[in-house]
Enzyme design. Sequence first.
Site, mmCIF file in Angstrom:
data_model
loop_
_atom_site.group_PDB
_atom_site.id
_atom_site.type_symbol
_atom_site.label_atom_id
_atom_site.label_comp_id
_atom_site.label_asym_id
_atom_site.label_seq_id
_atom_site.Cartn_x
_atom_site.Cartn_y
_atom_site.Cartn_z
ATOM 1 N N ARG A 55 0.850 -1.220 0.000
ATOM 2 C CA ARG A 55 0.000 0.000 0.000
ATOM 3 C C ARG A 55 0.878 1.259 0.000
ATOM 4 O O ARG A 55 0.616 2.226 -0.674
ATOM 5 C CB ARG A 55 -0.904 0.069 1.231
ATOM 6 C CG ARG A 55 -1.737 -1.149 1.570
ATOM 7 C CD ARG A 55 -3.108 -1.055 0.936
ATOM 8 N NE ARG A 55 -3.097 -1.483 -0.449
ATOM 9 C CZ ARG A 55 -2.995 -2.757 -0.854
ATOM 10 N NH1 ARG A 55 -2.921 -3.741 0.011
ATOM 11 N NH2 ARG A 55 -2.992 -3.066 -2.142
ATOM 12 N N ASN A 86 -8.668 8.178 6.162
ATOM 13 C CA ASN A 86 -7.684 7.620 5.242
ATOM 14 C C ASN A 86 -6.284 7.610 5.844
ATOM 15 O O ASN A 86 -5.898 8.548 6.547
ATOM 16 C CB ASN A 86 -7.666 8.421 3.933
ATOM 17 C CG ASN A 86 -9.018 8.356 3.246
ATOM 18 O OD1 ASN A 86 -9.826 7.491 3.574
ATOM 19 N ND2 ASN A 86 -9.258 9.257 2.320
ATOM 20 N N VAL A 87 -5.560 6.570 5.489
ATOM 21 C CA VAL A 87 -4.176 6.498 5.953
ATOM 22 C C VAL A 87 -3.216 7.031 4.887
ATOM 23 O O VAL A 87 -2.013 7.059 5.098
ATOM 24 C CB VAL A 87 -3.796 5.053 6.383
ATOM 25 C CG1 VAL A 87 -4.549 4.669 7.644
ATOM 26 C CG2 VAL A 87 -4.065 4.049 5.271
ATOM 27 N N HIS A 103 -7.461 7.057 11.553
ATOM 28 C CA HIS A 103 -7.029 5.654 11.498
ATOM 29 C C HIS A 103 -5.544 5.496 11.248
ATOM 30 O O HIS A 103 -5.103 4.447 10.804
ATOM 31 C CB HIS A 103 -7.842 4.905 10.426
ATOM 32 C CG HIS A 103 -9.287 4.748 10.800
ATOM 33 N ND1 HIS A 103 -10.290 4.495 9.889
ATOM 34 C CD2 HIS A 103 -9.900 4.829 12.010
ATOM 35 C CE1 HIS A 103 -11.449 4.426 10.520
ATOM 36 N NE2 HIS A 103 -11.240 4.624 11.794
HETATM 37 P P1 OAD Z 1 -15.398 2.321 2.265
HETATM 38 O O1 OAD Z 1 -14.700 1.479 1.261
HETATM 39 O O2 OAD Z 1 -16.185 1.619 3.312
HETATM 40 O O3 OAD Z 1 -16.379 3.339 1.549
HETATM 41 C C1 OAD Z 1 -15.927 4.076 0.454
HETATM 42 C C2 OAD Z 1 -17.042 4.984 0.002
HETATM 43 O O4 OAD Z 1 -16.539 5.739 -1.052
HETATM 44 C C3 OAD Z 1 -18.278 4.248 -0.502
HETATM 45 O O5 OAD Z 1 -19.452 4.822 0.046
HETATM 46 C C4 OAD Z 1 -18.214 4.452 -2.006
HETATM 47 O O6 OAD Z 1 -19.513 4.545 -2.610
HETATM 48 C C5 OAD Z 1 -17.511 5.780 -2.094
HETATM 49 N N1 OAD Z 1 -16.804 5.994 -3.358
HETATM 50 C C6 OAD Z 1 -16.364 5.114 -4.262
HETATM 51 N N2 OAD Z 1 -15.776 5.741 -5.288
HETATM 52 C C7 OAD Z 1 -15.856 7.066 -5.032
HETATM 53 C C8 OAD Z 1 -15.433 8.253 -5.702
HETATM 54 N N3 OAD Z 1 -14.789 8.183 -6.861
HETATM 55 N N4 OAD Z 1 -15.708 9.438 -5.122
HETATM 56 C C9 OAD Z 1 -16.365 9.508 -3.929
HETATM 57 N N5 OAD Z 1 -16.780 8.427 -3.265
HETATM 58 C C10 OAD Z 1 -16.527 7.224 -3.793
HETATM 59 O O7 OAD Z 1 -14.291 3.294 2.902
HETATM 60 P P2 OAD Z 1 -14.359 4.124 4.257
HETATM 61 O O8 OAD Z 1 -15.732 4.547 4.582
HETATM 62 O O9 OAD Z 1 -13.295 5.148 4.199
HETATM 63 O O10 OAD Z 1 -10.283 1.384 8.274
HETATM 64 O O11 OAD Z 1 -13.929 3.000 5.275
HETATM 65 C C11 OAD Z 1 -13.761 3.313 6.630
HETATM 66 C C12 OAD Z 1 -12.665 2.481 7.207
HETATM 67 O O12 OAD Z 1 -12.889 1.110 6.875
HETATM 68 C C13 OAD Z 1 -11.292 2.760 6.639
HETATM 69 O O13 OAD Z 1 -10.663 3.855 7.256
HETATM 70 C C14 OAD Z 1 -10.573 1.506 6.872
HETATM 71 C C15 OAD Z 1 -11.649 0.522 6.458
HETATM 72 O O14 OAD Z 1 -11.571 -0.733 6.964
HETATM 73 C C16 OAD Z 1 -9.156 0.804 8.654
HETATM 74 O O15 OAD Z 1 -8.326 0.412 7.881
HETATM 75 C C17 OAD Z 1 -9.024 0.703 10.112
#
Ligand code: OAD
Length: 489
Positions: A55, A86-87, A103
Site C-alpha cells: 500500500r 484515510n491512511v 485511522h
Molecule cells: P469504504 O470502502 O467503506 O467506503 C468508500 C465509500 O466511497 C463508498 O461509500 C463508495 O460509494 C464511495 N466511493 C467510491 N468511489 C468514489 C469516488 N470516486 N468518489 C467519492 N466516493 C466514492 O471506505 P471508508 O468509509 O473510508 O479502516 O472505510 C472506513 C474504514 O474502513 C477505513 O478507514 C478503513 C476501512 O476498513 C481501517 O483500515 C481501520
Amino acid sequence: MRLVVFSGAGISADSGLATFRDSDGLWAQYRIEDVCTPEALARDRDAVIHFYNIRRKELLSKEPNPAHYAVKELEQYYDVEVVTQNVDNLHERAGSTKVLHLHGEMTKARSSLNPDLIVDIGYRAIEAGEKAPDGSLLRPHVVWFGEPVPMMEQAKKIVLRADILIVIGTSLHVYPAAGLIKYAPGNIPVFLIDPDEITYSERDVVMIREKATCGMELLRDILMEMLATEPAKKVEQTEPEQMPLSVQPVDDDISMPATIVFGDIHGLTFWKKVVSENPGYRFVFLGDYLDPYGYIETEQLMNNLKEIIQLKKDRPDDVVLLLGNHDLHYFCSDMVPSSRFDFLIAEEASALFRENIHLFVYAYQVDNCIFTHAGISEEWFLYDFKGDATKNIAEQLNNPTPEQELSLCRCGEARGGEPGAFGGIFWADVSELYEPLPGYTQVVGHNRVNDVCDHANNGGRIIFCDCLFYEKMLSIGQLSHKASCIDRE
Ligand code: OAD
C-alpha cells in the site's frame, strides 16, 4: 466560518487508490481478520507487514486529485479542518494545512509497545524484524479493528465547532468514526458526497450523488453562492398602500389570454395584491417559492406557499404553478441543492410539495408561448433532453421518460455542472440560453433581472422576468393580445 471535511477512501478513489467496501475494494481481495487486526499481526507478521508495504509503495505513485485540491482551495474562504479516515497523505500533498488522521498514517510506523512512539518512514518498506527505538518490533501506524481510536476525542471537538460539514467518500460503516456526524450542531448544513446512495437517517443531509471530483466542484459553487448571499438580514416587506400597476406596452403580437406572470417568489407576497386587483387575469407563477434572499420567518414563508397552493385549488383554470430548482431540491433526489437550501424547513417543504404535486407543472404552453422556470436552449432540448421539436413542447417536458427526467434536472456548466453541459428547464443559465429553442417565445424566471427584458436569437425569443424582488411583473397577452411590461411605479 469553520468548515469541516470528513473524508473516507472514496475521496482518494479518483486518484486510483482502491476503497475498502466497493466491489473492487480491498476487502474483496483480503480478509480484514488476515491483515487489519492486532491478532493478524501476532499470527502472521510478515503477511500484515507485506500488505502495508505494498500500500505504501502504491501511494508513492499516486497523486492528489481535484477533490483534494478543492478541499485545500476552500481554505481561502473558510477555516477548513479535515478529519480523515484515510491512511494516505493525499490531503496533505494537496496542501491542506489542518488534517487529522483517525485511522493512522501510512508513511509512519510505531512501536508495538508504545502507541505514542511514532517514526516517519516515508514510502519505504518495513523490513522483517525491524525494530522501533524502544527495541520492540516496528508496526504500521494504522488503527486496526479492535483497537482504540485515540484521535476520536479531538475529532469530536472539531466537528462540534463546525459551521458546515462535508462528508465525502465514506460508506459510514466503521464506528466510532461514522458516529462523528452526530456531533455536528443541529442547525448547520451537512453535505454528503458519494456516487452511491448513502442512507443517513439521523438528520437532514444534502446528498450529492457524484464522485468526489465532480461532487466537490458542484459543492464549491454552492459554497461560493452561500458566501455571496447576504447573511440573514430581515427583509421588510411593506405591502404597498395601493398597487396601481402601470402598464408599459411592449411591441409584440403574442396571442393568449390576459396573463400576469410572477417571477421567482422566494417568500415575497406582492402577488396577493396583484391577484386581488386584477380579476379576469390568468396568473403564472414561475416557481422558486422558498429560499428567500435575506430572512423571512419560516411560518410566513411556508404560509405564503400554502396560500399560493390554495389559490390554485380555488381557481384551477386561472392559475398555473411551475416548479423551480429551489423547489425541487426539497423533494427530488435528482436535483442538485441550490443556494439557501434550508434544512430547518426541508421536511415540511418536502411534504407540502409531495402532497400537492398534482397542482404543479414543469412547463406551460399556449400556442407558441412556453413558460418554464429557467428556459429551454435549443442545444439542451434537442441533444440532452432529446425532445421532438415538431410536437407540443410542454407536453413532452411534463411527461418525461426516466432518462429525460435526469436531463430536466441537469445543471449546466455555467452553474457548476459538467463541462460543456447545458442546464435543463430548472437550471438553464442566461449564458446557456444564447440560442433559445427556435420558433417559440419563452417566458422564464431563474436568472435575476432588475426589470423585464428579452433576448431574441436563433428564431426564438426569451422574456426574462425574475424581477419580483424589484416588485416588477410581466403582463402578457392582454385583451389587445399585446405583451406588456408591468411595474409598480
Ligand atoms: P469504504 O470502502 O467503506 O467506503 C468508500 C465509500 O466511497 C463508498 O461509500 C463508495 O460509494 C464511495 N466511493 C467510491 N468511489 C468514489 C469516488 N470516486 N468518489 C467519492 N466516493 C466514492 O471506505 P471508508 O468509509 O473510508 O479502516 O472505510 C472506513 C474504514 O474502513 C477505513 O478507514 C478503513 C476501512 O476498513 C481501517 O483500515 C481501520
